[in-house]
Design a protein around this motif. Structure first.
Motif, PDB file in Angstrom:
ATOM      1  N   UNK A 218       7.869  52.940-121.127  1.00  0.00           N
ATOM      2  CA  UNK A 218       7.081  53.636-122.136  1.00  0.00           C
ATOM      3  C   UNK A 218       6.676  52.680-123.255  1.00  0.00           C
ATOM      4  N   UNK A 219       7.658  51.879-123.711  1.00  0.00           N
ATOM      5  CA  UNK A 219       7.401  50.963-124.827  1.00  0.00           C
ATOM      6  C   UNK A 219       6.409  49.877-124.427  1.00  0.00           C
ATOM      7  N   UNK A 220       6.581  49.351-123.215  1.00  0.00           N
ATOM      8  CA  UNK A 220       5.713  48.275-122.736  1.00  0.00           C
ATOM      9  C   UNK A 220       4.264  48.716-122.637  1.00  0.00           C
ATOM     10  N   UNK A 221       4.068  49.988-122.282  1.00  0.00           N
ATOM     11  CA  UNK A 221       2.711  50.505-122.090  1.00  0.00           C
ATOM     12  C   UNK A 221       2.197  51.309-123.282  1.00  0.00           C
ATOM     13  N   UNK A 222       2.907  51.233-124.405  1.00  0.00           N
ATOM     14  CA  UNK A 222       2.457  51.918-125.614  1.00  0.00           C
ATOM     15  C   UNK A 222       2.476  53.418-125.518  1.00  0.00           C
TER      16      UNK A 222
ATOM     17  N   UNK B 254       5.543  64.555-124.571  1.00  0.00           N
ATOM     18  CA  UNK B 254       4.509  63.947-125.416  1.00  0.00           C
ATOM     19  C   UNK B 254       3.491  63.190-124.568  1.00  0.00           C
ATOM     20  N   UNK B 255       3.967  62.501-123.552  1.00  0.00           N
ATOM     21  CA  UNK B 255       3.062  61.725-122.704  1.00  0.00           C
ATOM     22  C   UNK B 255       2.152  62.625-121.871  1.00  0.00           C
ATOM     23  N   UNK B 256       2.689  63.769-121.420  1.00  0.00           N
ATOM     24  CA  UNK B 256       1.832  64.708-120.689  1.00  0.00           C
ATOM     25  C   UNK B 256       0.744  65.258-121.604  1.00  0.00           C
ATOM     26  N   UNK B 257       1.122  65.552-122.855  1.00  0.00           N
ATOM     27  CA  UNK B 257       0.146  66.052-123.822  1.00  0.00           C
ATOM     28  C   UNK B 257      -0.914  64.993-124.101  1.00  0.00           C
ATOM     29  N   UNK B 258      -0.468  63.731-124.227  1.00  0.00           N
ATOM     30  CA  UNK B 258      -1.408  62.632-124.472  1.00  0.00           C
ATOM     31  C   UNK B 258      -2.336  62.442-123.276  1.00  0.00           C
TER      32      UNK B 258
END
Length: 309
Positions: free
Chosen positions: A211-215, A222-226
């Motif tokens: 997650x951190x590596x790919x921002x 949260x990632x699904x919402x994004x």
């Protein structure tokens, strides 16, 4: 279609929509996908016994509230993992005329039927179909090929599960034996628990690093919402490009000019100047032929269009 079987039948396909079974003696049961949850996953473990301790955490984000049992089997280098409610399955069996004493073995349709190439019809409207190596239920009309499910041709795998009854009676001697066994198991579980915690922490750490590596955000929610937001933006931008391309290809008369193109509040606003003597009708007709939906406002020598994005 599979609601009744003769006394010689030793196998049934159990679905929430099944009718009442007419059986005598013990039977093997194949569970419909409507009665369990399944995933195909890669795990940093080698054996099924190691994978089983990880299953609750792998299902926690998708399971509705309930009391679940878990199972798994290995296929090449990946695992098929399952979550199911013993009480739901037992209650379903009871409502279909099958008692717990009649149960011989219980299998998932995933392990017994997924290798079929065509759809397997289970009733007049639904079929089983293998998609991305996972067996699912879907409307029969969606499938080009459909064959009736033939239970007599099934060769069972070793991937059966035991349904928990939650009703054990023990005497004093067996109770002491049970306590002794339980103590040993608790010690082993404690050891395995700490090993599992370490593995879960390693998985969580690896996920956080990705997650951190790919921002990305810190949680899957949260990632699904994004991702949903990015998909909506992409769809909007794609429509803008398509509409712009069609607008620029319009055949305009010499005195007609495209004077305004702007996007505001998900509305693409376009204005043509110099439209008179019915010339705006040609523009409107050409846009409609391209299946572009819009609202038009004609005033003096200008024609304004509003296209919903």
């Amino acid at each position: 279609m599979f609601s009744k079987f003769s006394k010689q039948t030793s196998t049934i396909f159990l679905d929430k929509e099944s009718g009442v079974f007419d059986i005598d003696g013990r039977v093997d049961i194949i569970l419909s996908p409507s009665l369990y949850w399944v995933k195909k996953v890669s795990l940093p473990v080698k054996y099924v016994r190691e994978a089983k301790s990880l299953l609750p955490s792998l299902f926690e984000e998708i399971l509705p509230e309930g009391i679940y049992s878990y199972s798994a089997y290995k296929s090449e280098e990946e695992f098929y993992i399952f979550a199911y409610e013993d009480k739901l399955i037992l209650d379903t069996l009871a409502s279909k005329g099958v008692t717990s004493s009649q149960i011989r073995n219980v299998y998932f349709a995933q392990s017994e039927l997924f290798s079929q190439e065509s759809g397997l019809k289970i009733d007049e409207s639904r079929s089983l179909y293998t998609k991305d190596e996972v067996l699912i239920l879907m409307p029969s009309v969606w499938l080009k090929e459909n064959v009736d499910l033939d239970l007599s041709a099934i060769v069972f795998s070793k991937n059966s599960v035991t349904l928990k009854q939650f009703s054990h009676l023990v005497n004093d001697r067996s109770l002491y034996t049970f306590i002794g066994i339980l103590t040993v198991l608790l010690v082993l579980i404690a050891i395995e628990y700490f090993i599992t915690l370490h593995k879960i922490d390693a998985i969580s750490q690896a996920r956080s690093e990705v997650f951190s590596k790919n921002g990305l955000k810190s949680t899957m929610l949260q990632n699904r919402s994004l991702l949903k937001e990015y998909k909506n933006q992409h769809m909007t931008q794609t429509r803008v490009r398509e509409y712009t391309s069609e607008l620029l290809k319009l055949s305009l008369k010499d005195n007609v000019k495209l004077s305004l193109m702007e996007i505001k509040n998900k509305t693409y606003k376009v204005e043509f100047m110099g439209t008179k003597n019915g010339s705006e009708s040609e523009i409107i007709k050409e846009l409609k032929s391209k299946h572009i939906r819009f609202k038009s406002t004609i005033k003096d020598e200008s024609t304004r269009l509003e296209i919903e994005l």
